[in-house]
Design a protein around this motif. Structure first.
Motif, PDB file in Angstrom:
ATOM      1  N   TYR A  71     -11.021  -6.261   5.976  1.00  0.00           N
ATOM      2  CA  TYR A  71     -11.879  -6.296   7.162  1.00  0.00           C
ATOM      3  C   TYR A  71     -12.101  -7.766   7.485  1.00  0.00           C
ATOM      4  O   TYR A  71     -12.911  -8.433   6.861  1.00  0.00           O
ATOM      5  N   ASP A  72     -11.352  -8.280   8.453  1.00  0.00           N
ATOM      6  CA  ASP A  72     -11.344  -9.708   8.728  1.00  0.00           C
ATOM      7  C   ASP A  72     -12.395 -10.140   9.745  1.00  0.00           C
ATOM      8  O   ASP A  72     -13.010 -11.189   9.584  1.00  0.00           O
ATOM      9  N   ARG A  73     -12.591  -9.358  10.795  1.00  0.00           N
ATOM     10  CA  ARG A  73     -13.632  -9.629  11.793  1.00  0.00           C
ATOM     11  C   ARG A  73     -14.120  -8.310  12.345  1.00  0.00           C
ATOM     12  O   ARG A  73     -13.334  -7.376  12.513  1.00  0.00           O
ATOM     13  N   GLU A  74     -15.393  -8.251  12.648  1.00  0.00           N
ATOM     14  CA  GLU A  74     -15.942  -6.992  13.134  1.00  0.00           C
ATOM     15  C   GLU A  74     -15.456  -6.667  14.544  1.00  0.00           C
ATOM     16  O   GLU A  74     -15.089  -7.561  15.312  1.00  0.00           O
ATOM     17  N   VAL A  75     -15.444  -5.374  14.834  1.00  0.00           N
ATOM     18  CA  VAL A  75     -15.175  -4.897  16.182  1.00  0.00           C
ATOM     19  C   VAL A  75     -16.337  -4.000  16.591  1.00  0.00           C
ATOM     20  O   VAL A  75     -16.986  -3.375  15.751  1.00  0.00           O
ATOM     21  N   LEU A  76     -16.589  -3.974  17.888  1.00  0.00           N
ATOM     22  CA  LEU A  76     -17.779  -3.332  18.437  1.00  0.00           C
ATOM     23  C   LEU A  76     -17.405  -2.137  19.301  1.00  0.00           C
ATOM     24  O   LEU A  76     -16.262  -2.021  19.751  1.00  0.00           O
ATOM     25  N   PRO A  77     -18.362  -1.260  19.564  1.00  0.00           N
ATOM     26  CA  PRO A  77     -18.065  -0.126  20.443  1.00  0.00           C
ATOM     27  C   PRO A  77     -17.570  -0.618  21.799  1.00  0.00           C
ATOM     28  O   PRO A  77     -18.089  -1.592  22.340  1.00  0.00           O
ATOM     29  N   LYS A  93      12.787   7.572  -0.917  1.00  0.00           N
ATOM     30  CA  LYS A  93      11.636   8.465  -0.815  1.00  0.00           C
ATOM     31  C   LYS A  93      10.340   7.767  -0.393  1.00  0.00           C
ATOM     32  O   LYS A  93       9.372   8.440  -0.057  1.00  0.00           O
ATOM     33  N   ARG A  94      10.303   6.444  -0.464  1.00  0.00           N
ATOM     34  CA  ARG A  94       9.047   5.724  -0.215  1.00  0.00           C
ATOM     35  C   ARG A  94       9.222   4.674   0.873  1.00  0.00           C
ATOM     36  O   ARG A  94      10.319   4.163   1.081  1.00  0.00           O
ATOM     37  N   MET A  95       8.071   4.348   1.478  1.00  0.00           N
ATOM     38  CA  MET A  95       8.058   3.299   2.484  1.00  0.00           C
ATOM     39  C   MET A  95       6.765   2.500   2.309  1.00  0.00           C
ATOM     40  O   MET A  95       5.687   3.073   2.150  1.00  0.00           O
ATOM     41  N   HIS A  96       6.894   1.174   2.351  1.00  0.00           N
ATOM     42  CA  HIS A  96       5.775   0.245   2.200  1.00  0.00           C
ATOM     43  C   HIS A  96       5.506  -0.357   3.578  1.00  0.00           C
ATOM     44  O   HIS A  96       6.345  -1.078   4.114  1.00  0.00           O
ATOM     45  N   LEU A  97       4.351  -0.025   4.164  1.00  0.00           N
ATOM     46  CA  LEU A  97       3.994  -0.476   5.512  1.00  0.00           C
ATOM     47  C   LEU A  97       2.829  -1.451   5.475  1.00  0.00           C
ATOM     48  O   LEU A  97       1.967  -1.374   4.594  1.00  0.00           O
ATOM     49  N   PHE A  98       2.797  -2.320   6.475  1.00  0.00           N
ATOM     50  CA  PHE A  98       1.680  -3.248   6.650  1.00  0.00           C
ATOM     51  C   PHE A  98       1.271  -3.216   8.119  1.00  0.00           C
ATOM     52  O   PHE A  98       2.044  -3.608   8.989  1.00  0.00           O
ATOM     53  N   HIS A  99       0.060  -2.708   8.370  1.00  0.00           N
ATOM     54  CA  HIS A  99      -0.491  -2.659   9.722  1.00  0.00           C
ATOM     55  C   HIS A  99      -1.434  -3.838   9.945  1.00  0.00           C
ATOM     56  O   HIS A  99      -2.145  -4.255   9.028  1.00  0.00           O
ATOM     57  N   ARG A 100      -1.443  -4.325  11.192  1.00  0.00           N
ATOM     58  CA  ARG A 100      -2.443  -5.310  11.621  1.00  0.00           C
ATOM     59  C   ARG A 100      -3.185  -4.739  12.818  1.00  0.00           C
ATOM     60  O   ARG A 100      -2.563  -4.170  13.722  1.00  0.00           O
ATOM     61  N   MET A 101      -4.497  -4.913  12.817  1.00  0.00           N
ATOM     62  CA  MET A 101      -5.347  -4.496  13.926  1.00  0.00           C
ATOM     63  C   MET A 101      -5.863  -5.757  14.607  1.00  0.00           C
ATOM     64  O   MET A 101      -6.473  -6.612  13.952  1.00  0.00           O
ATOM     65  N   TYR A 102      -5.600  -5.867  15.906  1.00  0.00           N
ATOM     66  CA  TYR A 102      -6.053  -7.018  16.686  1.00  0.00           C
ATOM     67  C   TYR A 102      -7.059  -6.573  17.738  1.00  0.00           C
ATOM     68  O   TYR A 102      -6.958  -5.455  18.268  1.00  0.00           O
ATOM     69  N   ALA A 111      -8.412  -6.578  11.240  1.00  0.00           N
ATOM     70  CA  ALA A 111      -8.257  -5.906   9.944  1.00  0.00           C
ATOM     71  C   ALA A 111      -6.773  -5.721   9.646  1.00  0.00           C
ATOM     72  O   ALA A 111      -5.926  -5.816  10.540  1.00  0.00           O
ATOM     73  N   THR A 112      -6.486  -5.442   8.382  1.00  0.00           N
ATOM     74  CA  THR A 112      -5.130  -5.087   7.969  1.00  0.00           C
ATOM     75  C   THR A 112      -5.195  -3.843   7.098  1.00  0.00           C
ATOM     76  O   THR A 112      -6.236  -3.522   6.516  1.00  0.00           O
ATOM     77  N   ASN A 113      -4.066  -3.149   7.013  1.00  0.00           N
ATOM     78  CA  ASN A 113      -3.954  -1.940   6.204  1.00  0.00           C
ATOM     79  C   ASN A 113      -2.561  -1.907   5.606  1.00  0.00           C
ATOM     80  O   ASN A 113      -1.568  -1.899   6.340  1.00  0.00           O
ATOM     81  N   GLU A 114      -2.499  -1.897   4.303  1.00  0.00           N
ATOM     82  CA  GLU A 114      -1.233  -1.830   3.581  1.00  0.00           C
ATOM     83  C   GLU A 114      -1.115  -0.446   2.958  1.00  0.00           C
ATOM     84  O   GLU A 114      -2.069   0.035   2.334  1.00  0.00           O
ATOM     85  N   LEU A 115       0.034   0.187   3.139  1.00  0.00           N
ATOM     86  CA  LEU A 115       0.226   1.564   2.674  1.00  0.00           C
ATOM     87  C   LEU A 115       1.514   1.722   1.885  1.00  0.00           C
ATOM     88  O   LEU A 115       2.537   1.130   2.240  1.00  0.00           O
ATOM     89  N   MET A 116       1.446   2.561   0.863  1.00  0.00           N
ATOM     90  CA  MET A 116       2.646   3.070   0.197  1.00  0.00           C
ATOM     91  C   MET A 116       2.704   4.554   0.537  1.00  0.00           C
ATOM     92  O   MET A 116       1.766   5.302   0.256  1.00  0.00           O
ATOM     93  N   ILE A 117       3.803   4.951   1.177  1.00  0.00           N
ATOM     94  CA  ILE A 117       3.968   6.312   1.680  1.00  0.00           C
ATOM     95  C   ILE A 117       5.119   6.974   0.930  1.00  0.00           C
ATOM     96  O   ILE A 117       6.152   6.350   0.687  1.00  0.00           O
TER      97      ILE A 117
END
Length: 163
Positions: A71-77, A93-102, A111-117
């Motif tokens: 959680y890098d910076r807050e976001v508001l309604p 069988k697997r995928m490693h993803l990295f999301h960024r929220m701007y 924010a960022t979100n790292e996933l192993m799927i």
């Protein structure tokens, strides 16, 4: 801010923060960051041919094995958010993803979100290889993303640093 060549990342959607996603601090509640990132994951999975319609027709899907959110910076309604996704790695069988929220208006990284799927056979509830066409799409996307710098937040462990 975004990496200089973030245009090579997969554009995985936009959304506006609903008022009901806010907490008593007046910003988006931590749980809804995961919901928002899940919508970004859905966009990537649909692009790769392994999204919701695939689930309905093939008795197969993907499960998240592990997730890490920063959680890098807050976001508001009412804030408009934009998401990008980078494939960091994959195997059969697997995928490693990295999301960024701007923040879509101001451009800052929120924010960022790292996933192993893991791809799953839903009849056996066991891991199974991705279908060949989807695996080829994943490989193509990763090849493009391999040209990007690895995100600094990827692979971090949580803990209190002691001196």
């Amino acid at each position: 801010m975004e990496p200089a060549d973030s245009n090579k990342c997969f554009a995985s959607g936009e959304l506006t923060v609903p008022t009901e996603w806010t907490d008593y601090n007046g910003h988006m509640n931590v749980g809804y960051y995961v919901v928002a990132f899940d919508k970004a994951s859905d966009a990537v999975l649909d692009h790769l041919g392994i999204g919701e319609s695939y689930r309905r027709t093939e008795e197969a899907s993907v499960f998240v094995l592990e997730a890490h959110v920063t959680y890098d910076r807050e976001v508001l309604p009412g804030d408009r958010l934009r998401f990008t996704t980078q494939v960091l790695d994959h195997d059969s069988k697997r995928m490693h993803l990295f999301h960024r929220m701007y923040h879509a208006g101001e451009g800052y990284l929120a924010a960022t979100n790292e996933l192993m799927i893991m791809h799953m056979d839903l009849e056996t509830r066991r891991p199974a290889p991705f279908p060949a066409a989807s695996l080829a799409r994943i490989a193509d996307l990763q090849e493009l993303h391999d040209m990007l710098p690895r995100p600094g937040a990827a692979g971090h462990a949580i803990g209190i640093r002691r001196r």
